[in-house]
Design an enzyme around this catalytic site. Structure first.
Site, PDB file in Angstrom:
ATOM      1  N   ASN A 391       2.608  -4.295  -5.428  1.00 18.84           N
ATOM      2  CA  ASN A 391       2.321  -3.278  -6.418  1.00 18.84           C
ATOM      3  C   ASN A 391       1.914  -1.962  -5.766  1.00 18.84           C
ATOM      4  O   ASN A 391       2.680  -0.998  -5.773  1.00 18.84           O
ATOM      5  CB  ASN A 391       1.233  -3.781  -7.365  1.00 18.84           C
ATOM      6  CG  ASN A 391       1.066  -2.898  -8.579  1.00 18.84           C
ATOM      7  OD1 ASN A 391       1.501  -1.750  -8.585  1.00 18.84           O
ATOM      8  ND2 ASN A 391       0.443  -3.410  -9.614  1.00 18.84           N
ATOM      9  N   ASP A 392       0.739  -1.964  -5.159  1.00 14.06           N
ATOM     10  CA  ASP A 392       0.228  -0.703  -4.619  1.00 14.06           C
ATOM     11  C   ASP A 392       1.121  -0.132  -3.518  1.00 14.06           C
ATOM     12  O   ASP A 392       1.227   1.084  -3.377  1.00 14.06           O
ATOM     13  CB  ASP A 392      -1.194  -0.908  -4.094  1.00 14.06           C
ATOM     14  CG  ASP A 392      -2.134  -1.315  -5.224  1.00 14.06           C
ATOM     15  OD1 ASP A 392      -1.920  -0.859  -6.354  1.00 14.06           O
ATOM     16  OD2 ASP A 392      -3.067  -2.089  -4.960  1.00 14.06           O
ATOM     17  N   VAL A 393       1.785  -1.010  -2.751  1.00  9.99           N
ATOM     18  CA  VAL A 393       2.584  -0.516  -1.624  1.00  9.99           C
ATOM     19  C   VAL A 393       3.898   0.126  -2.070  1.00  9.99           C
ATOM     20  O   VAL A 393       4.618   0.684  -1.257  1.00  9.99           O
ATOM     21  CB  VAL A 393       2.881  -1.628  -0.588  1.00  9.99           C
ATOM     22  CG1 VAL A 393       1.596  -2.147   0.027  1.00  9.99           C
ATOM     23  CG2 VAL A 393       3.674  -2.758  -1.203  1.00  9.99           C
ATOM     24  N   VAL A 394       4.222   0.020  -3.373  1.00  9.21           N
ATOM     25  CA  VAL A 394       5.419   0.698  -3.880  1.00  9.21           C
ATOM     26  C   VAL A 394       5.055   1.701  -4.973  1.00  9.21           C
ATOM     27  O   VAL A 394       5.913   2.148  -5.722  1.00  9.21           O
ATOM     28  CB  VAL A 394       6.455  -0.310  -4.442  1.00  9.21           C
ATOM     29  CG1 VAL A 394       7.021  -1.156  -3.318  1.00  9.21           C
ATOM     30  CG2 VAL A 394       5.856  -1.208  -5.507  1.00  9.21           C
ATOM     31  N   ALA A 432      -5.673  -2.673  -6.238  1.00  7.38           N
ATOM     32  CA  ALA A 432      -6.464  -1.448  -6.171  1.00  7.38           C
ATOM     33  C   ALA A 432      -6.878  -1.000  -7.576  1.00  7.38           C
ATOM     34  O   ALA A 432      -7.626  -0.051  -7.746  1.00  7.38           O
ATOM     35  CB  ALA A 432      -5.674  -0.344  -5.482  1.00  7.38           C
TER      36      ALA A 432
END
Lengths: 465, 104
Positions: A391-394, A432
């Site tokens: 999620n957060d990394v994209v 996050a």
């Protein structure tokens, strides 16, 4: 004669630690490096038990020592063998806490031991308190980090926490200085112990879960330093080299991790994550819009007729234990002539390298994993990106929204691909705690469900086509 | 100032070791690929378990009638062993997977 044999054992152990760490940094030699260091450790331990002498006296209480060693070996081995690969970061944190507690206990016992005779020298006291404070902070901090990763402890922030933490730290240092330099009361040691334990708790509590790997790495180097204090205390070079080596390497590793996330260590430490995420959550409503879902058969169709599919694994894949199912899908797609690659973000999962370990477990070939920069060059020529629980990394907010807590973190530019399929369990935000506008883009379609189940169904679907 | 000098004198050998080890620690892992970050952290975690040597010394020097020291020492050795053994075994398990893939 025996004393020199002990010295040689410690020298040998120190060399194995250095070589072991060196070999651990290369994939081919890593396993042997770990075993070499373990061998050195075993020699150092047995040499200490049988050869150590102080004022001509050998060590006593051997039965107790062996009982503790055997018990610890059995429990440690079982725990390490039983733990699931997904729970690995917690386990490392837990073991790290044990080491910190060990260092703190040594200080407590040695303090009382020395005081029986007389007030120890100032330098000795300083060393004892150094080990006590750092060991305790490392212990309680690691326990909280473990609890957080295990989902037992929630983020906890109260107003003025930074001031409180700074005050607590100042109190610890001031009291320790007073005790050491001006020969304060003996019981002050216990106050320092309790305050250090509290500091460890409040130090880690406000730090967001996404920053936990950084914290564990930092606490890891703390424990190294605490061990080095023990080395000073006993003039023991094996403890000193091992401790400082880990302290230095751990600090560097911490900085490397921070760099990968484009966050300064200061920011991680003062826990800005927890604060800003609340602010941007309220602003996230504006992301809104509607997302569209895709059926399993459509997703299967899209992928099997694609030229190139890039899989982006995340923590969702790890919790669902879906690495084997993922490998299945990859194999069947390759059989269909699709080019399949895995794009690994440096901090995918809960720890750097976490995804590599998981995929390696499922026999995914090393050459198929590409790192972020290479993946970002690949995306424009990619037909389908399959995001599995990442999620957060994209999250494009890292590039576009300066108010986002992950702003500035390098991300995988999956938007450059023609199609994006996102597998998640629900629309809930990631670790996050922030919304992801990627999910509302026209290119993106959602495929809800547990990663393992979805992957198995996809494989079945492609087979039946 | 004098006590500072004495301290430096007394521990000078150790201080040399500390300084060299700091540089060595940074140098040794400076070029580690990110694939190995987790196993490396875990391996380093096991190595700082060397603190167990201190625990063994404390335990071995404890007075046989001093129950507090014995219990605390026992705990210290136990926790230290957990750190060492658990740390090395977990690291080995992680690296085992890399090996399985390599042989293919």
């Amino acid at each position: 004669m025996e004393m020199s044999l002990l010295t040689i054992s410690y020298l040998f152990a120190s060399i194995t630690f250095i070589l072991g760490l060196k070999m651990l940094s290369h994939p081919a030699s890593a396993r042997n490096g770990n075993r070499l260091a373990a061998l050195g450790m075993a020699i150092a331990i047995f040499a200490t038990i049988f050869l150590y002498e102080s004022d001509g006296k050998k060590l006593g209480n051997l039965i107790w020592i062996f009982a503790a060693l055997i018990l610890g070996t059995v429990v440690g081995t079982l725990a390490a063998k039983k733990v699931k690969m997904t729970a690995m970061p917690q386990m490392v944190s837990l073991f790290n806490g044990m080491g910190g507690a060990c260092a703190a206990l040594i200080s407590v016992v040695e303090y009382n031991h020395l005081l029986h005779v007389q007030e120890p020298a100032t330098s000795t006291l300083a060393i004892i308190f150094g080990g006590l404070i750092i060991g305790s902070v490392s212990f309680s901090g690691s326990m909280i980090a473990w609890g957080k990763l295990d989902g037992r402890v929630k983020d906890f922030v109260f107003k003025g926490q930074h001031i409180f933490n700074l005050g607590l730290l100042f109190f610890i240092v001031a009291l320790a200085t007073y005790r050491i330099a001006w020969h304060g009361e003996i019981w002050m040691m216990y106050i320092i112990l309790v305050a250090s334990l509290l500091y460890g708790i409040f130090f880690v509590l406000p730090i967001g879960g996404a920053d936990m790997p950084v914290v564990i790495s930092l606490l890891n180097s703390f424990t190294g330093v605490a061990a080095a204090f023990g080395g000073f205390l006993y003039g023991n070079k094996a403890m000193l080299t091992g401790g400082i080596l880990v302290g230095a390497a751990g600090t560097l590793l911490t900085i490397l991790m921070c760099k990968a996330m484009n966050r300064s260590l200061m920011h991680v430490l003062i826990g800005s994550f927890g604060q800003t995420s609340a602010a941007s959550l309220s602003g996230a409503a504006s992301v809104g819009g509607s997302h569209k879902e895709v059926t399993l058969s459509d997703a299967a169709m899209m992928m099997s007729y694609a030229q190139r599919v890039v899989i982006v694994p995340g923590y969702g894949l790890a919790v669902a234990q879906a690495q084997h199912a993922c490998h299945e899908l990859e194999k069947i797609l390759i059989d269909k002539g699709v080019d399949v690659t895995y794009a690994i973000h440096p901090v995918a999962g809960r720890m750097p390298g976490h995804m590599n370990v998981l995929l390696a477990e499922a026999d995914v070939a090393y050459e198929q994993l590409v790192e972020m920069e290479a993946a970002n060059e690949l995306f424009p020529q990619t037909d389908v990106v399959l995001i599995l629980g990442a999620n957060d990394v994209v999250n494009p907010a890292a590039k576009t929204d300066p108010s986002s807590p992950i702003y500035g973190m390098p991300i995988l530019d999956v938007e450059l691909a023609k199609q994006v399929i996102v597998n998640k369990r629900s629309m809930k935000p990631g670790y996050a705690g922030i919304e992801n506008e990627l999910f509302y883009k026209p290119k993106t379609s959602m495929l809800f469900g547990d990663a393992k189940k979805v992957l198995q169904d996809l494989v079945a679907e492609i087979k039946s086509m | 100032m004098d006590s500072m000098m004495n301290w430096l004198q007394e521990y000078q050998e150790m201080i040399y070791v500390v300084i060299l080890m700091i540089f060595l620690g940074i140098e040794v892992i400076g070029r580690v690929p990110s694939v190995l970050h987790t196993p490396l952290m875990s391996g380093a975690n096991a190595i700082h378990g060397v603190v167990i040597i201190g625990a063994i010394i404390v335990m071995g020097q404890a007075d046989a009638n001093n129950w507090l020291a014995l219990v605390l020492g026992f705990l210290a050795v136990l926790l230290g062993t957990l750190n060492v053994v658990g740390g090395f075994v977990v690291t080995d398990r992680m690296l085992e997977m890399f090996k399985a893939k390599k042989s293919k």
